[in-house]
Scaffold this motif. Structure first.
Motif, PDB file in Angstrom:
ATOM      1  N   SER A   1       1.576   5.375  -0.296  1.00 49.78           N
ATOM      2  CA  SER A   1       1.226   6.799   0.195  1.00 49.78           C
ATOM      3  C   SER A   1       1.014   7.695  -0.982  1.00 49.78           C
ATOM      4  O   SER A   1       2.008   7.417  -1.777  1.00 49.78           O
ATOM      5  CB  SER A   1       1.695   7.047   1.309  1.00 49.78           C
ATOM      6  OG  SER A   1       1.713   6.345   2.274  1.00 49.78           O
TER       7      SER A   1
ATOM      8  N   ASN B   1      -1.089  -5.125   5.754  1.00 48.60           N
ATOM      9  CA  ASN B   1      -2.005  -4.436   6.558  1.00 48.60           C
ATOM     10  C   ASN B   1      -2.905  -3.559   5.417  1.00 48.60           C
ATOM     11  O   ASN B   1      -3.046  -2.381   5.803  1.00 48.60           O
ATOM     12  CB  ASN B   1      -1.258  -3.603   7.659  1.00 48.60           C
ATOM     13  CG  ASN B   1      -0.359  -4.332   8.524  1.00 48.60           C
ATOM     14  OD1 ASN B   1      -0.705  -5.286   9.153  1.00 48.60           O
ATOM     15  ND2 ASN B   1       0.736  -3.877   8.602  1.00 48.60           N
ATOM     16  N   TRP B   2      -3.302  -4.036   4.524  1.00 41.45           N
ATOM     17  CA  TRP B   2      -4.146  -3.324   3.627  1.00 41.45           C
ATOM     18  C   TRP B   2      -5.505  -2.964   4.232  1.00 41.45           C
ATOM     19  O   TRP B   2      -6.062  -1.617   4.055  1.00 41.45           O
ATOM     20  CB  TRP B   2      -4.486  -4.251   2.387  1.00 41.45           C
ATOM     21  CG  TRP B   2      -3.637  -3.981   1.330  1.00 41.45           C
ATOM     22  CD1 TRP B   2      -2.511  -4.523   0.731  1.00 41.45           C
ATOM     23  CD2 TRP B   2      -3.676  -3.040   0.358  1.00 41.45           C
ATOM     24  NE1 TRP B   2      -1.865  -4.265  -0.046  1.00 41.45           N
ATOM     25  CE2 TRP B   2      -2.777  -2.817  -0.512  1.00 41.45           C
ATOM     26  CE3 TRP B   2      -4.509  -1.794   0.245  1.00 41.45           C
ATOM     27  CZ2 TRP B   2      -2.213  -1.937  -1.471  1.00 41.45           C
ATOM     28  CZ3 TRP B   2      -4.182  -0.809  -0.731  1.00 41.45           C
ATOM     29  CH2 TRP B   2      -3.143  -1.023  -1.640  1.00 41.45           C
TER      30      TRP B   2
ATOM     31  N   SER C   1      -5.365   3.747  -0.552  1.00 43.02           N
ATOM     32  CA  SER C   1      -4.062   3.503  -0.725  1.00 43.02           C
ATOM     33  C   SER C   1      -3.764   3.538  -2.094  1.00 43.02           C
ATOM     34  O   SER C   1      -4.731   3.256  -3.000  1.00 43.02           O
ATOM     35  CB  SER C   1      -3.308   2.458   0.103  1.00 43.02           C
ATOM     36  OG  SER C   1      -3.431   2.561   1.250  1.00 43.02           O
TER      37      SER C   1
ATOM     38  N   SER D   1      -5.289   0.216   6.063  1.00 43.66           N
ATOM     39  CA  SER D   1      -4.495   1.251   5.510  1.00 43.66           C
ATOM     40  C   SER D   1      -5.772   2.286   4.607  1.00 43.66           C
ATOM     41  O   SER D   1      -5.400   3.303   4.208  1.00 43.66           O
ATOM     42  CB  SER D   1      -3.779   0.777   4.104  1.00 43.66           C
ATOM     43  OG  SER D   1      -2.470  -0.059   4.827  1.00 43.66           O
TER      44      SER D   1
ATOM     45  N   PRO E   1       0.906  -1.183  -0.061  1.00 45.69           N
ATOM     46  CA  PRO E   1       0.204   0.009  -0.052  1.00 45.69           C
ATOM     47  C   PRO E   1       0.906   1.212  -0.060  1.00 45.69           C
ATOM     48  O   PRO E   1       1.568   1.512   1.052  1.00 45.69           O
ATOM     49  CB  PRO E   1      -0.745  -0.174   1.036  1.00 45.69           C
ATOM     50  CG  PRO E   1      -0.061  -0.946   2.157  1.00 45.69           C
ATOM     51  CD  PRO E   1       0.729  -2.075   1.162  1.00 45.69           C
TER      52      PRO E   1
END
Length: 304
Positions: A119, A149-150, A156, A153, A117
């Protein structure tokens, strides 16, 4: 062979196994104005789209970055919540995805290519970290396994490298959202840099305004003048709505070397920023302006 069994076969035979790791943060200079942006309406929901015939994916959500009618990649989901990104119809004459930005995650004796993911503002290029290249597919699931850790998130970016039938390599981003349960992936919009081998900044749309006339859209960023310059140069920025904006200068290593603004900018005004060349060695630089709904870069040369 049913869809799930075929997907499992695809998962176990993913061929993006060699990570081409560049130096951390390295970027190349983008070609200003070459970004092609697509905002599908409505958003593209990836859910229960997987179909196959003899192991080849034939149905899903097509992504045609360059709009030539030959999609580069296909997103699909099996009904068990496993997603994949693959070539539509692999072959030497087709456009195809040739790399993803992510991590190889060991599972069940295999390496699974998971998207990282990204930024907004991340550089997507051959010199970025975690570019996994090769010919094949990327796979991931959020049900019981979410190593990057999608689901926490939210919205993203996915970074991809693809190769056109001309042999040219391009870089692109897709803005996606995954719900907290990991049951729904939605593609909001996407863009690619039409200049071969040039980076693209995650979130950069290339959508700006002409120098003359009223401001329409998110922003209007000018070129740097004079360019090249020695002591001082200026550029201007207008924003369509009042918002927090970051305007900064980056060197060829992707390091921020000067901050021109990091504050709220008011709509309806022309904001002027001054670059101090006396504090910078001679060379090429990128100025990036990033707000809530836009990100754009311009190039500048310091020549002492």
């Amino acid at each position: 062979m049913d869809a799930n069994a075929t997907l499992d076969t695809l998962l176990k035979n993913a061929t993006w196994y060699s990570a081409a790791a560049g130096a951390a943060g390295l970027i190349a200079l983008p070609a200003s104005g070459q970004i092609v942006y697509t905002n599908p309406e409505p958003d593209l929901e990836i859910v229960d789209t997987f179909e196959s015939v003899k192991g080849s994916v034939i149905a899903g959500v097509d992504i045609d970055f360059d709009g030539d009618g030959n999609p580069e990649i296909i997103f699909a989901e099996a009904n068990n919540g496993e997603y994949l990104l693959t070539d539509l119809s692999p072959g030497d004459s087709d456009d195809f995805v040739s790399g993803v930005f992510g991590a190889l995650v060991p599972y069940g004796g295999n390496n699974y290519a998971y998207f990282a993911p990204l930024s907004a503002g991340a550089a997507v290029s051959s010199l970025a970290e975690n570019l996994i290249t090769g010919y094949g597919i990327a796979t991931f699931t959020f049900l019981g396994s979410d190593p990057l850790n999608w689901t926490t998130s939210g919205e993203s970016f996915i970074g991809v490298q693809f190769t056109l039938d001309t042999g040219n390599v391009h870089y692109a981003w897709l803005r996606v959202e995954v719900d907290a349960e990991g049951e729904q992936l939605t593609i909001k919009d996407y863009a690619f840099n039409a200049t071969p081998d040039e980076l693209i900044i995650a979130g950069a749309t290339g959508v700006s305004n002409e120098a003359d006339g009223p401001l329409i859209g998110t922003h209007r960023l000018s070129s740097v003048y004079p360019n090249p310059f020695d002591v001082e140069a200026q550029l201007t920025l207008e924003v369509g709505e009042t918002q927090e904006v970051d305007v900064a200068v980056y060197n060829l290593l992707g390091r921020r070397v000067a901050t021109l603004a990091s504050r709220e900018l008011s709509a309806g005004q022309v904001h002027t920023f001054t670059l101090d060349g006396r504090a910078l060695p001679s060379g090429l630089y990128v100025v990036r302006a990033q707000g809530n709904a836009f990100s754009e870069t311009v190039r500048v040369t310091v020549a002492h």
